[in-house]
Design an enzyme around this catalytic site. Structure first.
Site, mmCIF file in Angstrom:
data_model
loop_
_atom_site.group_PDB
_atom_site.id
_atom_site.type_symbol
_atom_site.label_atom_id
_atom_site.label_comp_id
_atom_site.label_asym_id
_atom_site.label_seq_id
_atom_site.Cartn_x
_atom_site.Cartn_y
_atom_site.Cartn_z
ATOM 1 N N ASP A 1 38.414 28.496 28.802
ATOM 2 C CA ASP A 1 37.031 28.855 29.117
ATOM 3 C C ASP A 1 37.177 29.879 30.227
ATOM 4 O O ASP A 1 37.529 29.527 31.364
ATOM 5 C CB ASP A 1 36.259 27.624 29.620
ATOM 6 C CG ASP A 1 34.811 27.976 29.951
ATOM 7 O OD1 ASP A 1 34.593 29.054 30.551
ATOM 8 O OD2 ASP A 1 33.911 27.204 29.619
ATOM 9 N N HIS A 2 36.952 31.155 29.913
ATOM 10 C CA HIS A 2 37.367 32.169 30.889
ATOM 11 C C HIS A 2 36.596 32.088 32.205
ATOM 12 O O HIS A 2 37.034 32.626 33.209
ATOM 13 C CB HIS A 2 37.343 33.576 30.274
ATOM 14 C CG HIS A 2 35.983 34.185 30.123
ATOM 15 N ND1 HIS A 2 35.189 33.979 29.038
ATOM 16 C CD2 HIS A 2 35.286 35.008 30.931
ATOM 17 C CE1 HIS A 2 34.058 34.654 29.178
ATOM 18 N NE2 HIS A 2 34.086 35.292 30.323
ATOM 19 N N HIS B 1 30.638 27.476 29.271
ATOM 20 C CA HIS B 1 30.644 28.064 30.608
ATOM 21 C C HIS B 1 29.687 27.347 31.586
ATOM 22 O O HIS B 1 30.068 27.010 32.695
ATOM 23 C CB HIS B 1 30.240 29.538 30.565
ATOM 24 C CG HIS B 1 31.097 30.390 29.675
ATOM 25 N ND1 HIS B 1 32.446 30.181 29.498
ATOM 26 C CD2 HIS B 1 30.803 31.466 28.907
ATOM 27 C CE1 HIS B 1 32.943 31.100 28.682
ATOM 28 N NE2 HIS B 1 31.953 31.884 28.298
#
Ligand SMILES: NC(=O)C1=CN([C@@H]2O[C@H](COP(=O)(O)OP(=O)(O)OC[C@H]3O[C@@H](n4cnc5c(N)ncnc54)[C@H](OP(=O)(O)O)[C@@H]3O)[C@@H](O)[C@H]2O)C=CC1
Ligand SMILES: O=C1O[C@H](COP(=O)(O)O)[C@@H](O)[C@H](O)[C@H]1O
Length: 487
Positions: free
Chosen positions: A176-177, A239
């Site tokens: 999950d960047h 996110h």
């Protein structure tokens, strides 16, 4: 021993690989963070030579790096790039992968292999399966899977179960960047390295929390994916819930993968279900119509490429989450995200309760504003006396500009940090299986309630702050969405 690093990027010609992954690897290479014995192999169905792939990736790295692009280091880097054309959905095609891998590094003990799945989630399970069947899911091979992991709890369970048949959990990196962003990691530093906040970080002192990830972009060339996903699956399920976890979790015993993830999963499991009975009051769906963003006219969502003309996919979602535990009982967490909004901002606002007894006429409340994007800044609003006669107060800001505070240190892109973590086998900033499943469990309930109530998205003009209903959702509770004053 001469250890060889091989990174296979499935979906190597796609948007994510070209706009983020290869540029991040190039920057890591320039910074001498990657081993000399290394090859990065883009994989997709298109026919292409190594030279063509190098040209394609050079173009995207140039546009990512801008002025910082350095032709000499690119020449060195591009020798490490190769391309493999194969259809990842066909078992027989994996013979090409095996031949390539054995040619590069015949001895299993002398290679570390990373499979990065930058493809649609529908392919995740079959790719992992085929890699396992052909005997390439070796003990130290790692697999990286992009979000969203599946489409629902059932599909996430199936993907996790199937990937788990080939790869051990410690070798599965669910990315999950947002967790790779500096300011997001700073949330943990802020909370757990400063004695100041812990005593007030609870229901007794906090009125509510807002988490907003607002975008000005539309969906670009990703209509086919996005129309199936919508804002809930694309952004909120991953996110925004990860941000919520970092704000709400208890202090982990240690800063390591298991301890951090144990605490995050408890938050997800404590989320109060949103049901058919509460979905109208607690959630808002929106979809953009034509409008103007940053001075440019843009079309309505249903005219975007690969989107159904009568699509009811949400491009905006706002909701009120509640965490049923001792620390947070009764504190609303308002989450919202959307595309084609007035401004690009990601921020978290912690609004404290007012003082228990008013001494002055104009009391306001303290707010802690953590801005993740576009600038990285932490602001604490405190009440102060306006100089002069009387006791008139006004909020003033204690402001930390993080880029300024660390001027001499280069700020890493999220993918640089996370790719290096995979290479170094550190999974602290990745999601564990039970975390992803707990997030889906909660989100699935909302998706079901939307369906049962035929809850249609409300129209909002591109370039606005989102649907009026989102404003009203808070107004009914005497609150409003935070909007930073224009600079
Ligand atoms: N783009 C972004 O900003 C972000 C994307 N993600 C996630 O990353 C993943 C990829 O997204 P994105 O790059 O946007 O998608 P794209 O549609 O741009 O790219 C998909 C890639 O997969 C390849 N591909 C498709 N089918 C096959 C197949 N059968 N065998 C081999 N290769 C195949 C395509 O090439 P070809 O058609 O030639 O085979 C292409 O290279 C998704 O899971 C997405 O949710 C996550 C965060 C941000
Ligand atoms: O994962 C995704 O994130 C981007 C937003 O990322 P950011 O780092 O630019 O904030 C979003 O545009 C995309 O739809 C989604 O898939």
């Amino acid at each position: 021993m001469n250890q060889q690093l091989l990174i296979y990027v499935f979906g190597g010609t796609g948007d994510l690989a070209l706009s983020k992954l290869i540029p991040a690897l190039y920057v890591l290479f320039k910074d001498r963070c990657l081993p000399e014995q290394m090859q990065i192999i883009g994989i997709s169905r298109k026919k292409m030579s190594d030279a063509e792939y190098r040209q394609l990736t050079e173009k995207s790295c140039r546009s990512f790096e801008g002025q910082a692009f350095d032709a000499a280091s690119w020449q060195q880097f591009n020798r490490h790039l190769a391309y493999l054309s194969l259809d990842a959905s066909h078992a027989a095609e994996y013979a090409k992968l095996k031949a390539h891998l054995l040619q590069q590094a015949p001895n299993a003990a002398e290679r570390t292999v990373i499979y990065y799945l930058a493809t649609a989630p529908q392919l995740f399970a079959s790719i992992a399966n085929h890699i396992g069947t052909i005997g390439l899911a070796e003990a130290n091979a790692r697999i990286v899977i992009e979000k969203p992991l599946g489409h629902s709890l059932a599909s996430a369970l199936a993907i996790n179960q199937q990937i788990g048949q080939s790869f051990a959990e410690e070798n599965i990196y669910r990315i999950d960047h947002y967790l790779g962003k500096e300011t997001v990691q700073n949330l943990m530093a802020l909370r757990f390295a400063n004695a100041l906040f812990e005593p007030v970080w609870r229901a007794a002192h906090i009125d509510h929390v807002q988490i907003s990830v607002l975008e000005t972009v539309g969906i670009g060339s990703r209509g086919e994916y996005y129309d199936q996903a919508g804002a809930m699956r694309d952004m909120l399920q991953n996110h925004l819930l990860q941000l919520l976890c970092l704000i709400a979790m208890e202090a982990p015993m240690r800063f390591d993968a298991e301890a951090v993830r144990n605490e995050k999963v408890k938050v997800l499991q404590a989320l109060k279900p949103i049901t058919s009975a509460s979905v109208q009051e607690k959630t808002v769906r929106g979809q953009y119509t034509a409008g103007t963003v940053n001075g440019e006219s843009v079309a309505a969502y249903y005219f975007e490429k690969n989107v159904n003309n009568d699509s009811d996919t949400e491009t905006f979602v706002a909701l009120e989450a509640e965490i049923d535990n001792w620390r947070w009982a009764g504190v609303p967490f308002y989450l919202r995200t959307g595309k084609r909004l007035a401004q690009k901002t990601s921020e978290i606002v912690i609004q404290f309760k007012p003082v228990p007894h008013y001494l002055f006429n104009n009391n306001a409340v303290n707010r802690l504003i953590i801005r993740l994007q576009p600038e990285e800044r932490i602001t604490l609003e405190l009440m102060a006396k306006i100089p002069g006669k009387g006791m008139n107060l006004q909020p003033v800001a204690l402001d930390i500009d993080l880029a300024n505070a660390f001027k001499t240190t280069r700020r890493w892109d999220a993918y640089e940090r996370l790719l290096l973590d995979v290479i170094e086998a550190d999974s602290t900033l990745f999601m564990r299986r039970d975390e992803v499943e707990a997030a889906w469990q909660w989100v699935d309930g909302i998706l079901r309630a939307w369906k049962a109530n035929a809850k249609q998205p409300k129209a909002y003009a591109a370039g606005s702050d989102g649907p009026e209903d989102a404003r009203q959702m808070l107004a009914h509770q005497g609150r409003q969405w935070f909007k930073a004053p224009a600079k």
